[in-house]
Design an enzyme around this catalytic site. Structure first.
Site, PDB file in Angstrom:
ATOM      1  N   CYS A  15      35.036  40.679  44.853  1.00 21.50           N
ATOM      2  CA  CYS A  15      34.454  40.300  43.598  1.00 21.50           C
ATOM      3  C   CYS A  15      36.114  40.316  42.418  1.00 21.50           C
ATOM      4  O   CYS A  15      36.060  41.356  41.448  1.00 21.50           O
ATOM      5  CB  CYS A  15      33.699  41.559  43.122  1.00 21.50           C
ATOM      6  SG  CYS A  15      32.147  41.376  43.970  1.00 21.50           S
ATOM      7  N   ILE A  18      39.345  36.337  39.238  1.00 22.05           N
ATOM      8  CA  ILE A  18      39.422  34.821  39.428  1.00 22.05           C
ATOM      9  C   ILE A  18      38.119  34.283  39.920  1.00 22.05           C
ATOM     10  O   ILE A  18      37.541  33.146  39.362  1.00 22.05           O
ATOM     11  CB  ILE A  18      40.579  34.127  40.419  1.00 22.05           C
ATOM     12  CG1 ILE A  18      40.673  32.515  40.262  1.00 22.05           C
ATOM     13  CG2 ILE A  18      40.065  34.765  41.932  1.00 22.05           C
ATOM     14  CD1 ILE A  18      41.043  32.008  39.060  1.00 22.05           C
ATOM     15  N   ALA A  19      37.560  35.059  40.739  1.00 21.40           N
ATOM     16  CA  ALA A  19      36.160  34.679  41.213  1.00 21.40           C
ATOM     17  C   ALA A  19      35.129  34.641  39.858  1.00 21.40           C
ATOM     18  O   ALA A  19      34.294  33.629  39.702  1.00 21.40           O
ATOM     19  CB  ALA A  19      35.366  35.505  42.416  1.00 21.40           C
ATOM     20  N   TRP A  20      35.112  35.597  39.205  1.00 19.09           N
ATOM     21  CA  TRP A  20      34.252  35.864  38.075  1.00 19.09           C
ATOM     22  C   TRP A  20      34.311  34.807  37.082  1.00 19.09           C
ATOM     23  O   TRP A  20      33.675  34.299  36.665  1.00 19.09           O
ATOM     24  CB  TRP A  20      34.636  37.333  37.729  1.00 19.09           C
ATOM     25  CG  TRP A  20      33.570  37.456  36.283  1.00 19.09           C
ATOM     26  CD1 TRP A  20      33.979  37.228  35.037  1.00 19.09           C
ATOM     27  CD2 TRP A  20      32.357  37.920  36.275  1.00 19.09           C
ATOM     28  NE1 TRP A  20      32.949  37.645  34.075  1.00 19.09           N
ATOM     29  CE2 TRP A  20      32.001  37.990  34.692  1.00 19.09           C
ATOM     30  CE3 TRP A  20      31.399  38.332  37.125  1.00 19.09           C
ATOM     31  CZ2 TRP A  20      30.767  38.387  34.398  1.00 19.09           C
ATOM     32  CZ3 TRP A  20      30.243  38.678  36.684  1.00 19.09           C
ATOM     33  CH2 TRP A  20      29.801  38.949  35.272  1.00 19.09           C
ATOM     34  N   ARG A  22      36.332  31.608  37.245  1.00 15.28           N
ATOM     35  CA  ARG A  22      36.699  30.280  37.619  1.00 15.28           C
ATOM     36  C   ARG A  22      35.941  30.043  38.656  1.00 15.28           C
ATOM     37  O   ARG A  22      35.041  28.948  38.682  1.00 15.28           O
ATOM     38  CB  ARG A  22      37.856  29.871  37.921  1.00 15.28           C
ATOM     39  CG  ARG A  22      38.876  30.026  36.436  1.00 15.28           C
ATOM     40  CD  ARG A  22      38.482  29.012  35.869  1.00 15.28           C
ATOM     41  NE  ARG A  22      39.703  29.072  34.388  1.00 15.28           N
ATOM     42  CZ  ARG A  22      39.243  29.811  33.399  1.00 15.28           C
ATOM     43  NH1 ARG A  22      37.968  30.024  33.167  1.00 15.28           N
ATOM     44  NH2 ARG A  22      40.234  29.672  32.251  1.00 15.28           N
ATOM     45  N   TYR A  61      30.989  43.705  53.982  1.00 20.24           N
ATOM     46  CA  TYR A  61      31.843  42.744  54.382  1.00 20.24           C
ATOM     47  C   TYR A  61      31.299  42.049  55.754  1.00 20.24           C
ATOM     48  O   TYR A  61      30.802  41.039  56.098  1.00 20.24           O
ATOM     49  CB  TYR A  61      33.165  42.916  54.215  1.00 20.24           C
ATOM     50  CG  TYR A  61      33.927  43.288  53.235  1.00 20.24           C
ATOM     51  CD1 TYR A  61      33.183  42.839  52.074  1.00 20.24           C
ATOM     52  CD2 TYR A  61      35.280  43.589  52.889  1.00 20.24           C
ATOM     53  CE1 TYR A  61      33.999  43.109  50.732  1.00 20.24           C
ATOM     54  CE2 TYR A  61      35.965  43.666  51.909  1.00 20.24           C
ATOM     55  CZ  TYR A  61      35.335  43.601  50.759  1.00 20.24           C
ATOM     56  OH  TYR A  61      36.043  43.720  49.668  1.00 20.24           O
ATOM     57  N   LYS A 100      44.370  31.357  47.157  1.00 23.67           N
ATOM     58  CA  LYS A 100      45.893  31.351  47.629  1.00 23.67           C
ATOM     59  C   LYS A 100      46.677  32.712  47.586  1.00 23.67           C
ATOM     60  O   LYS A 100      45.967  33.388  46.649  1.00 23.67           O
ATOM     61  CB  LYS A 100      46.347  30.339  46.701  1.00 23.67           C
ATOM     62  CG  LYS A 100      46.455  30.318  45.349  1.00 23.67           C
ATOM     63  CD  LYS A 100      47.419  31.359  44.662  1.00 23.67           C
ATOM     64  CE  LYS A 100      46.972  31.482  43.152  1.00 23.67           C
ATOM     65  NZ  LYS A 100      47.845  32.972  43.078  1.00 23.67           N
ATOM     66  N   ASP A 180      51.813  35.183  44.605  1.00 26.17           N
ATOM     67  CA  ASP A 180      50.838  35.108  43.471  1.00 26.17           C
ATOM     68  C   ASP A 180      51.010  33.911  42.560  1.00 26.17           C
ATOM     69  O   ASP A 180      50.340  32.835  42.447  1.00 26.17           O
ATOM     70  CB  ASP A 180      50.615  36.250  42.678  1.00 26.17           C
ATOM     71  CG  ASP A 180      49.210  36.384  42.031  1.00 26.17           C
ATOM     72  OD1 ASP A 180      49.140  35.527  41.082  1.00 26.17           O
ATOM     73  OD2 ASP A 180      48.518  37.388  42.299  1.00 26.17           O
ATOM     74  N   TYR A 238      54.095  33.669  28.515  1.00 23.28           N
ATOM     75  CA  TYR A 238      53.363  32.621  29.487  1.00 23.28           C
ATOM     76  C   TYR A 238      54.031  31.298  29.463  1.00 23.28           C
ATOM     77  O   TYR A 238      54.043  30.703  28.581  1.00 23.28           O
ATOM     78  CB  TYR A 238      51.884  32.799  29.008  1.00 23.28           C
ATOM     79  CG  TYR A 238      50.828  31.977  30.077  1.00 23.28           C
ATOM     80  CD1 TYR A 238      50.302  32.422  30.922  1.00 23.28           C
ATOM     81  CD2 TYR A 238      50.644  30.675  29.666  1.00 23.28           C
ATOM     82  CE1 TYR A 238      49.550  31.701  31.710  1.00 23.28           C
ATOM     83  CE2 TYR A 238      49.665  29.916  30.309  1.00 23.28           C
ATOM     84  CZ  TYR A 238      49.237  30.471  31.528  1.00 23.28           C
ATOM     85  OH  TYR A 238      48.444  29.682  32.408  1.00 23.28           O
TER      86      TYR A 238
END
Length: 330
Positions: A15, A18-20, A22, A61, A100, A180, A238
């Site tokens: 969780c 990036i999952a949340w 995008r 899992y 990635k 990263d 950034y």
């Protein structure tokens, strides 16, 4: 390659943020995918993810991988956990979309891709930006001579410092900035310059108390002499962009790696006595890669080109580690 019956039933292994933000919204919106389950070591977080994106259950899992009604796994675990869990997912007969980097080194990447091939399964590294239409447009412009003969490529992805407890500062879990952020300019150089890219020199800044790479710079070159200057890190303002310097002009592409779906990317073109700005159409790169993954899994179509890019990317990361000057910083 084996094909599944649609829609592709996807389980989520982890969780991450990036999952949340995008990937799960893209999976939930795709007509060819169905979120079937979420696996989390934090039950409360797992329930929050499942409720937000319509997954019917939360599992561990191992339980998720054993589920017969799950065709594929999306894996957003920390970088250094990828190799172990991707291999387990493939051996359980699941197609895998993995964040990635696919792994932390070339040998492990080769082994996973070979395992996927032997199982007749799709293994796709979730490097998203090449699936935004702006990059195909820029590549066509370069081929049409928009800057003359390309001489130099620059790619950069840097972010401000993160909280000390962030897992990216633990090289055994998050892997550091090379894995990263560094994969973005590396993959962009491969996308625009081709696979025959040699690392000539690199500098890695290492946080002394953790051993994590926090930033770096890479100088690479094609056999024809086109240079690539690649910068990355998590101790800067950034920045995310690409520049293409040629014999008769310069192109600057901002937000090359992280444009949100509503954004219309901007390309600046500069030639002698000529300046113009070109606005590209908005596009949803996460939606595009999810559809690409689902199509490959459901139809048995090949992802060979992306696999070769993942292999070459991993070899470049190994080469950077081999040649880099390491500078320790507090």
């Amino acid at each position: 390659m084996a094909a599944a019956q649609g829609p592709l039933r996807v389980g989520v292994l982890g969780c991450a943020d990036i999952a949340w933000r995008r990937t799960l919204p893209a999976l939930a919106a795709c007509p060819d995918t169905e979120l079937a389950a979420v696996a989390s070591r934090d039950e409360a977080k797992g329930k929050r993810f499942a409720a937000a994106f319509g997954a019917p259950r939360v599992q561990g899992y191992e339980e998720l991988l054993a589920a017969r009604d799950i065709d594929a796994v999306y894996l957003p675990l920390p970088a250094m956990m990828h190799a172990h869990w991707v291999a387990k997912a493939l051996r359980a007969g699941k197609h895998v979309l993995a964040e990635k980097p696919l792994t932390g080194d070339a040998k492990s990447t080769d082994e996973l891709l070979a395992l996927a091939d032997s199982q007749g399964l799709v293994l796709l590294e979730n490097v998203v930006f090449p699936h935004h239409s702006q990059h195909a447009r820029v590549r066509r412009m370069l081929a049409d001579g928009a800057v003359g003969e390309l001489k130099d490529f620059t790619g950069v992805f840097t972010i401000p410092p993160l909280p000390d407890e962030n897992m990216r500062y633990d090289p055994d879990i998050g892997g550091g900035a090379l894995l990263d952020m560094g994969v973005y300019p590396i993959r962009a150089a491969l996308y625009y310059l081709g696979p025959a890219l040699d690392v000539l020199h690199a500098v890695l800044r290492i946080r002394s108390r953790t051993g994590a790479v926090i930033s770096g710079r890479i100088l690479a070159c094609t056999p024809g002499g086109v240079t690539a200057d690649l910068a990355f890190g998590m101790e800067h303002s950034y920045r995310t962009g690409c520049a293409f310097a040629g014999s008769s002009g310069l192109m600057l592409l901002d937000r090359a790696f992280t444009p949100p779906p509503p954004l219309q990317p901007l390309l600046r073109v500069e030639r002698q006595d000529h300046r113009e700005e070109i606005t590209f159409p908005a596009d949803d790169q996460f939606g595009n890669i999810v559809r690409h993954f689902a199509h490959a899994a459901l139809t048995g179509s090949s992802v060979h080109d992306q696999s070769e890019m993942s292999r070459r990317q991993a070899r470049i990361i190994d080469d950077v580690r081999r040649v880099a000057v390491r500078i320790e910083v507090p």
